[in-house]
Design a protein around this motif. Structure first.
Motif, PDB file in Angstrom:
ATOM      1  N   VAL A  79     -11.004   7.289   4.043  1.00 51.23           N
ATOM      2  CA  VAL A  79      -9.547   7.473   4.097  1.00 51.23           C
ATOM      3  C   VAL A  79      -8.998   6.689   5.287  1.00 51.23           C
ATOM      4  O   VAL A  79      -9.712   6.420   6.249  1.00 51.23           O
TER       5      VAL A  79
ATOM      6  N   SER B 117      -1.810   3.507  -7.200  1.00 50.14           N
ATOM      7  CA  SER B 117      -0.912   3.508  -6.034  1.00 50.14           C
ATOM      8  C   SER B 117      -0.546   2.097  -5.594  1.00 50.14           C
ATOM      9  O   SER B 117       0.575   1.839  -5.148  1.00 50.14           O
TER      10      SER B 117
ATOM     11  N   SER C 284       3.871  12.664   2.892  1.00 46.03           N
ATOM     12  CA  SER C 284       2.788  13.415   3.513  1.00 46.03           C
ATOM     13  C   SER C 284       3.166  14.870   3.776  1.00 46.03           C
ATOM     14  O   SER C 284       3.776  15.179   4.795  1.00 46.03           O
TER      15      SER C 284
ATOM     16  N   TYR D  88      -1.440  13.436  -6.534  1.00 44.14           N
ATOM     17  CA  TYR D  88      -2.211  12.281  -6.054  1.00 44.14           C
ATOM     18  C   TYR D  88      -3.297  11.881  -7.059  1.00 44.14           C
ATOM     19  O   TYR D  88      -3.660  10.705  -7.138  1.00 44.14           O
ATOM     20  N   GLU D  89      -3.760  12.840  -7.842  1.00 41.04           N
ATOM     21  CA  GLU D  89      -4.709  12.493  -8.908  1.00 41.04           C
ATOM     22  C   GLU D  89      -4.016  11.576  -9.915  1.00 41.04           C
ATOM     23  O   GLU D  89      -4.604  10.641 -10.460  1.00 41.04           O
TER      24      GLU D  89
ATOM     25  N   HIS E  22      -7.167  14.340  -3.084  1.00 43.40           N
ATOM     26  CA  HIS E  22      -7.188  12.890  -3.382  1.00 43.40           C
ATOM     27  C   HIS E  22      -6.288  12.102  -2.426  1.00 43.40           C
ATOM     28  O   HIS E  22      -5.654  11.116  -2.815  1.00 43.40           O
ATOM     29  N   VAL E  23      -6.233  12.560  -1.188  1.00 46.76           N
ATOM     30  CA  VAL E  23      -5.409  11.891  -0.179  1.00 46.76           C
ATOM     31  C   VAL E  23      -6.026  10.538   0.175  1.00 46.76           C
ATOM     32  O   VAL E  23      -7.240  10.427   0.294  1.00 46.76           O
ATOM     33  N   ASN E  24      -5.193   9.512   0.347  1.00 42.20           N
ATOM     34  CA  ASN E  24      -5.760   8.242   0.823  1.00 42.20           C
ATOM     35  C   ASN E  24      -5.478   7.983   2.299  1.00 42.20           C
ATOM     36  O   ASN E  24      -6.058   7.064   2.887  1.00 42.20           O
ATOM     37  N   THR E  25      -4.593   8.784   2.902  1.00 39.40           N
ATOM     38  CA  THR E  25      -4.229   8.574   4.306  1.00 39.40           C
ATOM     39  C   THR E  25      -4.004   9.931   4.971  1.00 39.40           C
ATOM     40  O   THR E  25      -3.181  10.720   4.487  1.00 39.40           O
TER      41      THR E  25
ATOM     42  N   GLY F 191      -2.664   8.264  -7.543  1.00 37.93           N
ATOM     43  CA  GLY F 191      -3.686   7.574  -6.750  1.00 37.93           C
ATOM     44  C   GLY F 191      -4.275   6.332  -7.399  1.00 37.93           C
ATOM     45  O   GLY F 191      -4.269   5.249  -6.794  1.00 37.93           O
TER      46      GLY F 191
ATOM     47  N   TYR G  23       0.871  -1.182   0.000  1.00 34.81           N
ATOM     48  CA  TYR G  23       0.000   0.000   0.000  1.00 34.81           C
ATOM     49  C   TYR G  23       0.902   1.225   0.000  1.00 34.81           C
ATOM     50  O   TYR G  23       1.918   1.260   0.699  1.00 34.81           O
TER      51      TYR G  23
ATOM     52  N   LEU H 218      -0.510   7.984   0.275  1.00 37.25           N
ATOM     53  CA  LEU H 218      -0.511   9.309  -0.350  1.00 37.25           C
ATOM     54  C   LEU H 218      -1.178  10.216   0.659  1.00 37.25           C
ATOM     55  O   LEU H 218      -2.405  10.323   0.718  1.00 37.25           O
TER      56      LEU H 218
END
Ligand code: DGJ
Length: 567
Positions: free
Chosen positions: A117, A408, A370, A401-402, A80-83, A405, A52, A55
């Protein structure tokens, strides 16, 4: 508000822990828990059974309160953050000794799930940027029991003493209650990692001179520190000064801080073995000088072995990279990508051209990245840039991130297999004068010397970040207008002759190497597309102006699958 009284339970528990009477921790036994895997010196964070890529974005320091969250989630969605990295404040979590308030943590979990998220929780405990400012009031008001450090001049320093036993006991108790609660309240693993403390160490002094610290400083250096620092053959009775000379004060403080935090992390991990890390306020990678020129005690590059020896429950030591010079930024990535340390950048600058360093981190095998302070709780204007708006500040991260993502998971897997390489424009972000299109370069852009070359087994990939004269008039060009040093490319090897290629503000080509070096070659196909559920879906095949002068990336997110062949 849910509050649990635990004093009766935790006091005997703590005594058992201190004497090592609890069972040895079974860290990492349960594969469904997020965990870090190492293979051939490379790392991946496994989430739901596969590598994983975090982002991420870190919120501002006071944005972890429910009242602030409405200004957090929209910013995360925009990028578009995943974390999301978000603090848990000890002063909120344990408002009275032994009484724990889980309401804010529960709110974070609930809302993060709604927002789809993951979270990294930051334990603002004994240390926050070297100070005790997030300790609960009942600790601040009892300085005899929870003391700050004493400097060489006998005055108190605004930094907690790392040898204060009651502080350690209280931190262990609170942190283990946090981990126990997470274990129960987060079965779906919304939380991926926990940061233990924040930039621990001391700014205004090199070490503690309290009587307890002085006694330790005059004692023998523990064997694990001697071994870690390669000091074999020193007299068994040698003290810190005798072994380490002028580095003794610094190394001693690092030992005290890392030992303290190592115990906090180990106690929490025994309860719930999430990956844990400690972040560093960095010294200059080229000309560090000596503390107090930099914060002393944290996991800086010169004291890695002490941290690794004293805090084995800490999975990784992580650099907070605020270096503005490109060479320094890249040097820090070199320092923290080590066979014994997964690279993770938990804080950095996200604005403008600094965003290209995501690619540099990925090229160093990073498991996550980050930028700091990207939410809507504050204004982004600065004296040096009064025109900065929130949208302008967040857009570079959003663009990254777009682009990354949707693939990823693929990037994380390729990185774990050692198949990713990246390049970024190495001009300095602030100092560089934007370049105009060159006037003296050859008309044929294929003859223009590349800025960098990526090396794969049978292919080289030359990379250009500067605008090209010929292409000023071409419909397929990089912009020939003045550019800040924004360029970045990422190349993943999918097969012997096949590559995943993406970038922004850059141009990339390929050349065969080795035995095939002089052979003619061509693109068999350049497919533009995107990964959907792990499968590359082609939307069109590029050719002609879009490939003849190299593969050109401008400001829009584009991903290519490139297949090459020798004629
Ligand atoms: C580094 C710290 O770790 C963060 O919590 C925050 O204080 C930033 N510095 C501010 O720039």
């Amino acid at each position: 508000m849910r509050i649990l009284k635990t004093r009766k339970f935790w006091l005997p528990m703590f005594i058992l822990m201190c004497f090592g009477l609890l069972n040895a921790p079974a860290w990492g036994d349960d594969d469904s828990i997020p965990h870090i895997v190492q293979k051939d010196g490379r790392y991946a964070l496994f989430v739901d059974g596969a590598p994983y890529l975090m982002l991420g974005a870190q919120v501002n320091n006071s944005s972890g309160w429910p009242a602030a969250l409405p200004k957090v989630w929209p910013a995360m969605e925009f990028m578009h953050v995943n974390t999301v990295e978000i603090p848990v404040y000890w002063e909120q979590f344990e408002p009275e000794y032994g009484k724990f308030d889980y309401s804010v943590v529960d709110t974070l979990l609930d809302q993060a799930r709604d927002e789809k998220v993951h979270l990294v929780l930051l334990w603002f405990g004994t240390w926050k940027n070297g100070s005790n400012h997030y300790m609960p009031r009942w600790m601040k008001l009892d300085p005899d029991r929870y003391p700050n450090m004493i400097g060489a001049d006998g005055k108190y320093i605004d930094s907690p003493s790392p040898v204060a036993k009651d502080t350690l006991a209280a931190d262990i108790q609170a942190f283990t209650m946090l981990m126990r609660h997470l274990k129960e309240a987060d079965p779906g693993h919304t939380v991926l990692m926990v940061q233990v403390e924040n930039e621990p160490g001391t700014w205004d002094g090199v070490r503690d001179y309290s009587p307890a610290a002085q006694a330790l400083f005059k004692s023998v250096v523990p064997g694990e520190v001697l071994a870690a620092m390669g000091k074999t053959g020193v007299q068994a009775s040698a003290n810190w000064r005798q072994v380490f000379g002028e580095d003794a004060d610094e190394y001693f403080h690092v030992w005290c801080v890392s030992k303290f935090i190592g115990q906090v992390a180990a106690a929490g991990k025994t309860i719930y073995p999430l990956p844990m890390y400690v972040n560093a306020s960095l010294r200059d990678p080229f000309k560090p000088g000596r503390p107090p020129k930099y914060e002393c005690g944290g996991p800086n590059d010169n004291v890695f072995p002490i941290w690794k020896a004293e805090a084995p429950a800490v999975d990784l030591l992580a650099p907070d990279i605020y270096q503005r010079e490109t060479a320094k930024y890249l040097k820090v990535l070199d320092y923290y990508q080590r066979p014994d340390n997964p690279l993770f950048v938990p804080e950095t600058i996200g604005q403008g051209a600094y965003s290209r360093f995501l690619f540099a981190a990925l090229g160093h095998g990073a498991i996550g990245f980050s930028p700091f302070g990207l939410d809507y709780t504050r204004s982004f204007e600065t004296p040096s840039d009064p025109s900065m708006t929130a949208e302008k500040a967040l857009t570079p991260t959003a663009l990254n991130y777009e682009l990354i993502g949707p693939m990823s998971r693929e990037i994380a897997r390729l990185n774990f297999e050692g198949k990713i390489q990246a390049a970024v424009d190495q001009r300095n972000s602030l100092e560089a004068k934007p370049e105009t299109a060159p006037t003296t370069e050859p008309e044929n852009p294929r003859l223009q010397p590349p800025d960098q070359v990526l090396h794969f087994e049978s292919w080289d990939a030359p990379v250009w970040f500067r605008p090209m004269r010929r292409l000023e008039t071409s419909p397929a060009t990089m912009p020939a207008v003045p550019q800040p040093p924004n360029g970045r490319v990422l190349v993943g090897q999918l097969g012997d002759n096949q590559f995943l290629v993406t970038g922004l503000y850059s141009r990339i080509g390929f050349l065969p190497t080795g035995a095939a070096a002089k052979k003619p070659w061509q693109y068999l196909s350049v497919e533009e597309g995107a990964y959907e559920n792990g499968v590359f879906k082609t939307s069109r095949i590029l050719n002609g102006d879009q490939t003849d002068w190299g593969l050109i990336f401008r400001e829009s997110p584009e991903v290519l699958r490139v297949t090459l062949y020798l004629r």
